[in-house]
Structures are given as C-alpha cells and as structure tokens.
Scaffold this motif. Structure first.
Motif, PDB file in Angstrom:
ATOM      1  N   GLN A  14      47.294 -22.180  35.500  1.00 53.86           N
ATOM      2  CA  GLN A  14      46.016 -22.876  35.689  1.00 53.86           C
ATOM      3  C   GLN A  14      45.165 -22.178  36.744  1.00 53.86           C
ATOM      4  N   ASN A  15      45.482 -20.946  36.992  1.00 54.38           N
ATOM      5  CA  ASN A  15      44.678 -20.203  37.956  1.00 54.38           C
ATOM      6  C   ASN A  15      43.379 -19.747  37.288  1.00 54.38           C
ATOM      7  N   ARG A  16      42.538 -19.120  38.059  1.00 52.59           N
ATOM      8  CA  ARG A  16      41.151 -18.886  37.657  1.00 52.59           C
ATOM      9  C   ARG A  16      40.988 -18.219  36.283  1.00 52.59           C
ATOM     10  N   THR A  17      41.613 -17.094  36.088  1.00 50.51           N
ATOM     11  CA  THR A  17      41.390 -16.351  34.844  1.00 50.51           C
ATOM     12  C   THR A  17      41.910 -17.117  33.635  1.00 50.51           C
ATOM     13  N   CYS A  18      43.093 -17.653  33.749  1.00 51.88           N
ATOM     14  CA  CYS A  18      43.655 -18.397  32.619  1.00 51.88           C
ATOM     15  C   CYS A  18      42.868 -19.671  32.335  1.00 51.88           C
ATOM     16  N   ARG A  19      42.343 -20.289  33.349  1.00 52.48           N
ATOM     17  CA  ARG A  19      41.515 -21.488  33.115  1.00 52.48           C
ATOM     18  C   ARG A  19      40.259 -21.127  32.348  1.00 52.48           C
ATOM     19  N   LYS A  20      39.677 -19.973  32.691  1.00 48.43           N
ATOM     20  CA  LYS A  20      38.491 -19.522  31.958  1.00 48.43           C
ATOM     21  C   LYS A  20      38.822 -19.254  30.498  1.00 48.43           C
ATOM     22  N   GLN A  21      40.057 -18.913  30.237  1.00 50.28           N
ATOM     23  CA  GLN A  21      40.476 -18.597  28.869  1.00 50.28           C
ATOM     24  C   GLN A  21      41.053 -19.810  28.150  1.00 50.28           C
ATOM     25  N   GLY A  22      40.904 -20.978  28.737  1.00 50.09           N
ATOM     26  CA  GLY A  22      41.315 -22.195  28.041  1.00 50.09           C
ATOM     27  C   GLY A  22      42.649 -22.768  28.470  1.00 50.09           C
ATOM     28  N   SER A  51      45.319 -11.856  30.121  1.00 54.35           N
ATOM     29  CA  SER A  51      45.974 -11.999  28.816  1.00 54.35           C
ATOM     30  C   SER A  51      46.205 -13.463  28.472  1.00 54.35           C
ATOM     31  N   GLY A  52      45.586 -14.334  29.210  1.00 53.82           N
ATOM     32  CA  GLY A  52      45.866 -15.746  29.097  1.00 53.82           C
ATOM     33  C   GLY A  52      45.196 -16.445  27.934  1.00 53.82           C
ATOM     34  N   PRO A  53      45.450 -17.725  27.940  1.00 49.00           N
ATOM     35  CA  PRO A  53      46.268 -18.453  28.898  1.00 49.00           C
ATOM     36  C   PRO A  53      47.735 -18.005  28.806  1.00 49.00           C
ATOM     37  N   MET A  54      48.321 -17.802  29.972  1.00 57.13           N
ATOM     38  CA  MET A  54      49.717 -17.375  30.022  1.00 57.13           C
ATOM     39  C   MET A  54      50.633 -18.594  30.079  1.00 57.13           C
ATOM     40  N   VAL A  55      51.713 -18.500  29.336  1.00 57.85           N
ATOM     41  CA  VAL A  55      52.711 -19.569  29.289  1.00 57.85           C
ATOM     42  C   VAL A  55      54.081 -18.922  29.453  1.00 57.85           C
ATOM     43  N   LEU A  56      54.883 -19.493  30.329  1.00 56.82           N
ATOM     44  CA  LEU A  56      56.227 -18.976  30.579  1.00 56.82           C
ATOM     45  C   LEU A  56      57.230 -20.101  30.367  1.00 56.82           C
ATOM     46  N   VAL A  57      58.180 -19.864  29.467  1.00 54.68           N
ATOM     47  CA  VAL A  57      59.220 -20.850  29.193  1.00 54.68           C
ATOM     48  C   VAL A  57      60.470 -20.444  29.961  1.00 54.68           C
ATOM     49  N   MET A  58      60.937 -21.345  30.801  1.00 50.19           N
ATOM     50  CA  MET A  58      62.117 -21.110  31.626  1.00 50.19           C
ATOM     51  C   MET A  58      63.240 -22.072  31.203  1.00 50.19           C
ATOM     52  N   PRO A  59      64.476 -21.729  31.385  1.00 48.43           N
ATOM     53  CA  PRO A  59      64.980 -20.595  32.152  1.00 48.43           C
ATOM     54  C   PRO A  59      65.113 -19.308  31.351  1.00 48.43           C
ATOM     55  N   GLU A  60      64.774 -19.318  30.066  1.00 56.30           N
ATOM     56  CA  GLU A  60      65.025 -18.120  29.260  1.00 56.30           C
ATOM     57  C   GLU A  60      63.990 -17.011  29.465  1.00 56.30           C
ATOM     58  N   GLU A  61      62.953 -17.305  30.243  1.00 57.07           N
ATOM     59  CA  GLU A  61      61.926 -16.315  30.561  1.00 57.07           C
ATOM     60  C   GLU A  61      61.266 -15.739  29.316  1.00 57.07           C
ATOM     61  N   VAL A  62      60.794 -16.628  28.482  1.00 56.66           N
ATOM     62  CA  VAL A  62      60.037 -16.219  27.304  1.00 56.66           C
ATOM     63  C   VAL A  62      58.554 -16.425  27.613  1.00 56.66           C
ATOM     64  N   TRP A  63      57.782 -15.363  27.387  1.00 57.23           N
ATOM     65  CA  TRP A  63      56.351 -15.379  27.716  1.00 57.23           C
ATOM     66  C   TRP A  63      55.508 -15.468  26.451  1.00 57.23           C
TER      67      TRP A  63
END
Ligand code: FES
Length: 99
Positions: A14-22, A51-63
C-alpha cells in the motif's frame, strides 16, 4: 472467543507507487474474498516499485505483480484455497520459469 490460526499471509503493498497502480482495490478484493484461514495484510513497500500492485504470499514467498481486482478471485481460489499458484500472474523477476 474464536482463535484463528493463520500461518499464511497475503501482503498487499500500500505504499505510494503500488497505491497509484490500484493497490487499495486489490487489497479490498483480497479482504473480501479470502477466508479466515488467510491473513490479508496492508504492507509497506515491498521493494519492487513500478511493477505493482505487488502481492506477496507467505510463508511460501510467492510473488504476484500487476494484479487487478478482477484477478484476485483466481488467486484466492487457485492458490490460497487450492494450493497452486496462478502462473500467468506470477512476478517473473522472482519466478522466471512462469509460463
Ligand atoms: S511501492 Fe509497492 S513495492 Fe514499492
């Protein structure tokens, strides 16, 4: 009081760049569609701005990158519930063999 064990987390930048990208709409879609077994977290910058919005699924570290709200249902069903990441939406920088 109901105790919910949630080892899996979905971080939605939810940081600046990703927020701008939705990013806010993607976060809202995950919050709406994900069950109680998954913790959906609004994160600070994940270090992959642009490259956002970026999403990271943990613990498997899938982006995932560049998700739109309409794609969240597929990630929720196939990955979070089904256990299989959605290859077409993976972030190729970290998952180069996707597709
Ligand atoms: S602003 Fe989202 S990864 Fe940096």
């Amino acid at each position: 009081m109901k105790f919910i064990e949630s080892s899996r987390r979905v971080l939605v930048c939810q940081n600046r760049t990703c927020r701008k990208q939705g990013g806010a709409k993607v976060l809202a879609a995950f919050q709406k569609l994900s069950g109680s077994e998954v913790a959906v977290v609004a994160s600070s910058c994940l270090g992959q701005c642009g490259s956002g919005p970026m999403v990271l699924v943990m613990p498997e570290e899938v982006w995932y990158c560049g998700l739109c709200p309409e794609e969240v249902a597929a990630v929720t069903e196939q990955h979070l519930r089904g256990g299989t990441p959605v290859k077409a939406m993976l972030y190729r920088k970290f998952h180069g063999s996707a597709n």
